[in-house]
Design a protein around this motif. Structure first.
Motif, PDB file in Angstrom:
ATOM      1  N   UNK A 194      -0.625   0.087   2.776  1.00 56.29           N
ATOM      2  CA  UNK A 194      -1.493   0.231   1.615  1.00 56.29           C
ATOM      3  C   UNK A 194      -2.895  -0.286   1.915  1.00 56.29           C
ATOM      4  N   UNK A 195      -2.971  -1.457   2.532  1.00 59.66           N
ATOM      5  CA  UNK A 195      -4.280  -2.036   2.852  1.00 59.66           C
ATOM      6  C   UNK A 195      -5.099  -1.089   3.734  1.00 59.66           C
ATOM      7  N   UNK A 196      -4.437  -0.445   4.665  1.00 58.44           N
ATOM      8  CA  UNK A 196      -5.131   0.501   5.544  1.00 58.44           C
ATOM      9  C   UNK A 196      -5.512   1.770   4.781  1.00 58.44           C
ATOM     10  N   UNK A 197      -4.615   2.265   3.952  1.00 57.42           N
ATOM     11  CA  UNK A 197      -4.862   3.506   3.219  1.00 57.42           C
ATOM     12  C   UNK A 197      -6.069   3.390   2.283  1.00 57.42           C
TER      13      UNK A 197
ATOM     14  N   UNK B 137      -8.603   1.476   2.751  1.00 53.15           N
ATOM     15  CA  UNK B 137      -9.756   1.063   3.570  1.00 53.15           C
ATOM     16  C   UNK B 137     -10.178  -0.392   3.393  1.00 53.15           C
ATOM     17  N   UNK B 138      -9.225  -1.259   3.122  1.00 49.80           N
ATOM     18  CA  UNK B 138      -9.518  -2.686   3.093  1.00 49.80           C
ATOM     19  C   UNK B 138      -9.489  -3.231   4.518  1.00 49.80           C
ATOM     20  N   UNK B 139      -8.586  -2.694   5.327  1.00 50.19           N
ATOM     21  CA  UNK B 139      -8.534  -3.028   6.755  1.00 50.19           C
ATOM     22  C   UNK B 139      -8.635  -1.728   7.539  1.00 50.19           C
ATOM     23  N   UNK B 140      -9.046  -1.832   8.808  1.00 50.12           N
ATOM     24  CA  UNK B 140      -9.213  -0.608   9.600  1.00 50.12           C
ATOM     25  C   UNK B 140      -8.037  -0.331  10.528  1.00 50.12           C
TER      26      UNK B 140
ATOM     27  N   UNK C  49      -5.667 -10.553   7.269  1.00 47.44           N
ATOM     28  CA  UNK C  49      -6.195 -10.344   5.927  1.00 47.44           C
ATOM     29  C   UNK C  49      -5.345 -11.074   4.898  1.00 47.44           C
ATOM     30  N   UNK C  50      -4.019 -10.948   5.007  1.00 43.95           N
ATOM     31  CA  UNK C  50      -3.127 -11.569   4.031  1.00 43.95           C
ATOM     32  C   UNK C  50      -3.125 -13.093   4.130  1.00 43.95           C
ATOM     33  N   UNK C  51      -3.417 -13.619   5.313  1.00 49.41           N
ATOM     34  CA  UNK C  51      -3.502 -15.072   5.476  1.00 49.41           C
ATOM     35  C   UNK C  51      -4.774 -15.624   4.839  1.00 49.41           C
TER      36      UNK C  51
ATOM     37  N   UNK D   3     -11.228  -6.653  -4.843  1.00 47.29           N
ATOM     38  CA  UNK D   3     -11.059  -5.324  -4.230  1.00 47.29           C
ATOM     39  C   UNK D   3     -10.598  -4.285  -5.242  1.00 47.29           C
ATOM     40  N   UNK D   4      -9.569  -4.612  -6.026  1.00 40.56           N
ATOM     41  CA  UNK D   4      -9.064  -3.665  -7.003  1.00 40.56           C
ATOM     42  C   UNK D   4      -7.587  -3.843  -7.288  1.00 40.56           C
TER      43      UNK D   4
END
Length: 82
Positions: free
Chosen positions: A17-20, A22-25, A33-35, A64-65
């Motif tokens: 989800x984070x990648x989808x 665009x929060x992470x690449x 990121x989660x840490x 972020x949302x």
């Protein structure tokens, strides 16, 4: 901002989800990121990148949302092809 994320699988992972969105690449960035950031899954703190998100799940990332996981239906795919 609340965004609906359509999935055609039974579930996706939190890292996916984070990648989808665009929060992470890359998937490798999920653990870091989660840490470093607060993420809530259905109003509970979550920090596992492999946590499965099913239709109906709500992920909130302050700053972020908010993301609502929904199963893609045949109607959803037919609208995209128009």
């Amino acid at each position: 901002m609340k965004e609906t994320i359509l999935i055609d699988e039974d579930f996706i992972t939190l890292g996916q989800l984070l990648k989808r969105v665009d929060i992470i690449s890359s998937g490798g960035m999920a653990k870091h990121f989660l840490a470093e950031n607060t993420v809530y899954l259905d109003d509970e703190l979550e920090n596992r990148r492999g946590k499965k998100l099913y239709p109906g799940s709500i992920v909130e990332i302050p700053g972020e949302g908010t993301y609502f996981i929904q199963k893609e239906t045949s109607e959803d795919t037919s609208e995209e092809t128009r």
